[in-house]
Design an enzyme around this catalytic site. Structure first.
Site, PDB file in Angstrom:
ATOM      1  CG  ASP A   1       6.888  32.014 -21.269  1.00  0.00           C
ATOM      2  OD1 ASP A   1       6.297  31.049 -20.739  1.00  0.00           O
ATOM      3  OD2 ASP A   1       6.652  33.206 -20.967  1.00  0.00           O
ATOM      4  CB  SER A   2       7.851  26.518 -19.363  1.00  0.00           C
ATOM      5  OG  SER A   2       7.410  25.868 -20.540  1.00  0.00           O
TER       6      SER A   2
ATOM      7  CG  ASP B   1       4.274  31.174 -24.296  1.00  0.00           C
ATOM      8  OD1 ASP B   1       3.287  31.898 -24.452  1.00  0.00           O
ATOM      9  OD2 ASP B   1       4.570  30.606 -23.231  1.00  0.00           O
TER      10      ASP B   1
ATOM     11  CE  LYS C   1       1.098  29.721 -23.513  1.00  0.00           C
ATOM     12  NZ  LYS C   1       1.439  30.793 -22.540  1.00  0.00           N
TER      13      LYS C   1
ATOM     14  CD  GLU D   1       2.330  34.376 -19.491  1.00  0.00           C
ATOM     15  OE1 GLU D   1       2.358  35.262 -18.607  1.00  0.00           O
ATOM     16  OE2 GLU D   1       3.090  33.392 -19.498  1.00  0.00           O
TER      17      GLU D   1
ATOM     18  CD  GLU E   1       0.270  28.461 -15.565  1.00  0.00           C
ATOM     19  OE1 GLU E   1       0.399  28.877 -16.745  1.00  0.00           O
ATOM     20  OE2 GLU E   1       1.246  28.173 -14.834  1.00  0.00           O
TER      21      GLU E   1
END
Ligand code: KIV
Length: 305
Positions: free
Chosen positions: A69-70, A108, A138, A140, A207
């Site tokens: 999602d960057s 993501d 993915k 978070e 991270e």
């Protein structure tokens, strides 16, 4: 939107990634696996967001391509990852799918796509698989995501966890800060990583956490850890492609080593092109199409008459 699963064709699958766990004693792996030793190589993961970068990254031989999602920040120009929508993520994941043949493709889950109703979260994850060809998602978060991760695994969707500095928690964290620096915070992170594993994730991103803590988590977990700003002891590493090739326009963190300066190369190319156009040096005759002599003659004859 095809993914080739035939054994032996080099396609990397979730079980391949699980076999890359570096600290499992070799007696616990299957003796019949001829690639056992090479299977212990560190996992290489990079982000990609479109067809050309996906092809280049895949053809260079990375193990995992992550549509992170960057995307929201490095490609779409948002200030952070929070505004990114499911539709935007699906659109870019489809483009990446068309470029990736061998690497495992992970998408993501964007902020808001799994924070409310659990069934909607599962439906959103299924969309990545059905509509965009992702092979895993993915998510978070640590302990708080246990039930969701278990439910996704139950729905046959492999999950990559993500703990430590989770950018979707930026408001709760009060910004982008290294996580796990106190005893309490380190304990919580250890619990988060254990929870993600217990829920059934096949790997976990660590991270921006201290190297020593990442080493401890990596040695304890049976699933591979993939570090970003978490030191070299993790089972693999991930970077944001645009940071490592010098195409990010904002701040890049200290762990993001720059391997190329593509941004500068683009600027030089565009400046040179603009000068050539303005000075009449582009296009040249060799860069122009020509009529056959017969057609040219007839054209000139028509003009004369
Ligand atoms: O969005 C992303 O690119 C990520 C990686 C940095 C792990 O989450």
């Amino acid at each position: 939107m095809s993914t080739a699963f035939d054994a032996g064709n080099g396609k990397i699958t979730v079980p391949d990634i699980l076999r890359r766990k570096t600290n499992v004693p070799s007696s616990s792996t299957q003796n019949s696996d001829p690639g056992r030793e090479s299977g212990r190589r560190k996992i290489v993961c990079l982000t990609a967001y479109d067809y050309p970068t996906a092809r280049l990254v895949d053809e260079a031989g990375v193990d995992i391509v992550l549509v992170g999602d960057s995307l929201g920040m490095v490609v779409l120009g948002y200030e952070n990852t929070l505004p990114l929508t499911m539709d935007e993520m699906l659109h870019h994941t489809r483009a990446v799918r068309r470029g990736v043949r061998k690497a495992l493709l992970v998408a993501d889950m964007p902020y808001g796509s799994f924070h409310g109703d659990r069934n909607e979260a599962v439906r959103n994850a299924i969309r990545f698989v059905k509509e965009a060809g992702a092979e895993a998602v993915k998510v978070e978060g640590g302990e708080r995501r246990m039930e969701l991760i278990a439910q996704l695994v139950e729905a046959e969707i492999p999950v990559m966890g993500h703990v430590g500095l989770t950018p979707q928690s930026m408001h709760a964290f009060g910004g982008f800060r290294v996580q796990g620096k106190t005893v309490e915070a380190a304990d919580q992170l250890l619990r988060d990583a254990r929870a993600v594993e217990a829920a059934g994730a096949f790997s976990v991103v660590l991270e921006s956490i201290p190297r020593e803590l990442a080493t401890r988590i990596t040695s304890e977990l049976r699933i591979p850890t993939i570090g970003i700003g978490a030191g070299p002891e993790c089972d693999g590493q991930v970077l944001v492609l645009h940071d490592m090739i010098g195409l990010s326009l904002g701040h890049t963190p200290k762990f993001s080593r720059r391997y190329a300066n593509v941004g500068e190369a683009i600027s030089h190319a565009v400046t040179a092109y603009a000068e050539d156009v303005r000075e009449g040096r582009f296009p040249s005759d060799a860069e122009s199409y020509h009529l056959s002599s017969e057609v040219r003659e007839r054209l000139l004859a028509v003009r004369r008459s």
